[in-house]
Design an enzyme around this catalytic site. Structure first.
Site, PDB file in Angstrom:
ATOM      1  CB  SER A  69      18.870 -52.581  20.072  1.00 10.49           C
ATOM      2  OG  SER A  69      17.779 -51.882  20.662  1.00 10.49           O
ATOM      3  CE  LYS A  85      19.373 -56.378  17.353  1.00  6.57           C
ATOM      4  NZ  LYS A  85      20.134 -56.568  16.081  1.00  6.57           N
ATOM      5  CG  ASP A 110      18.194 -68.006   6.472  1.00  8.30           C
ATOM      6  OD1 ASP A 110      18.444 -67.288   7.475  1.00  8.30           O
ATOM      7  OD2 ASP A 110      17.518 -69.049   6.539  1.00  8.30           O
ATOM      8  CE1 TYR A 136      15.726 -56.653  18.271  1.00 10.36           C
ATOM      9  CE2 TYR A 136      15.606 -54.970  19.986  1.00 10.36           C
ATOM     10  CZ  TYR A 136      15.958 -55.358  18.711  1.00 10.36           C
ATOM     11  OH  TYR A 136      16.567 -54.459  17.874  1.00 10.36           O
TER      12      TYR A 136
END
Length: 250
Positions: A139, A156, A59, A152
């Site tokens: 990304s 990134k 994890d 999100y």
């Protein structure tokens, strides 16, 4: 080229998608791969396909679990040469103001906290090893954001800042780079869109913004990661390389 013969490579999120392809690419180039993923069964499946690889349930948002991963690499292979921080999760595409706080917090922990933890505990084992390298998967949304994935994309963006800052801190001993992939039809993007398979009209809309005329494929990402970790990129650090088929120029 067997650039990674006897090099120890840790790949997080390696049970599927980009991570699975990356684990295969390093193994094909001679690397001894630690296949790390929260999906223990998936990690074992991938490791069984690779010569000499080991699987570790990890994890990446949990400090104790990351320490266990690093210890497993040391026990199995004696150290770490390459760390690939690939593990990440999206949130469902929606306006930022509609995103549940709990979902944002979980995504931030997996996408950003994980890079901090993995570097914090793995880098001390990488110091003094020739060609030591960290590659972070960010990304293209970090530099060319689109509506619906704001948090999100911000996570990134944080990965890119972590990459550049750590590259300055660790040079010249350990190189730290990142790459920014465009969308690919993996479980990751299907999770963001809330469908098991991308409808043709959705895929066509995504491709329309990519001059190369297709989505990314896992191999595109894996090959770039291997390049950034290889001796051919020996003078690159702090680089955040767009692997987007030209989306960022649209």
């Amino acid at each position: 080229m067997p650039y990674f013969t006897d090099k120890v490579v840790v790949v997080t999120g390696a049970a599927s998608g980009f991570g699975e392809a990356t684990a295969h690419a390093f193994a094909s180039a001679g690397g001894r791969v630690v296949v790390a993923d929260i999906d223990a069964g998936g990690a074992r499946r991938v490791a069984e396909q690779l010569d000499g690889a080991v699987a570790v349930r990890t994890d990446v948002s949990d400090a104790g679990s990351v320490r266990t991963m690093v210890a497993a690499a040391a026990d199995a292979f004696g150290g770490i040469d390459v760390l690939v921080n690939n593990a990440g999760v999206p949130h469902r595409s929606m306006p930022m103001l509609d995103l549940p706080v709990e979902e944002a917090d979980r995504m931030w922990a997996v996408n950003v906290r994980s890079v901090f933890l993995c570097c914090k505990y793995a880098v001390p084992m990488m110091r003094g090893r020739q060609g030591a390298s960290v590659v972070n998967v960010a990304s293209i949304g970090a530099v060319r954001p689109r509506p619906g994935m704001t948090v999100y994309n911000a996570s990134k963006g944080a990965v890119l800042t972590l990459t550049r800052g750590l590259a300055a801190e660790l040079a010249p001993e350990v190189r730290v780079n990142a790459m920014n992939p465009v969308v690919a039809e993996t479980g990751f993007v299907r999770g963001a869109q809330g469908v098991d398979r991308l409808p043709e009209e959705m895929r066509a809309a995504m491709v329309a913004g990519i001059p190369m005329g297709r989505l990314a494929e896992p191999r595109d990402v894996a090959d770039t990661i291997c390049f950034l970790a290889s001796p051919e990129a020996r003078f690159l650090t702090g680089v955040c390389l767009d692997v987007d088929g030209g989306r960022s120029i649209q």
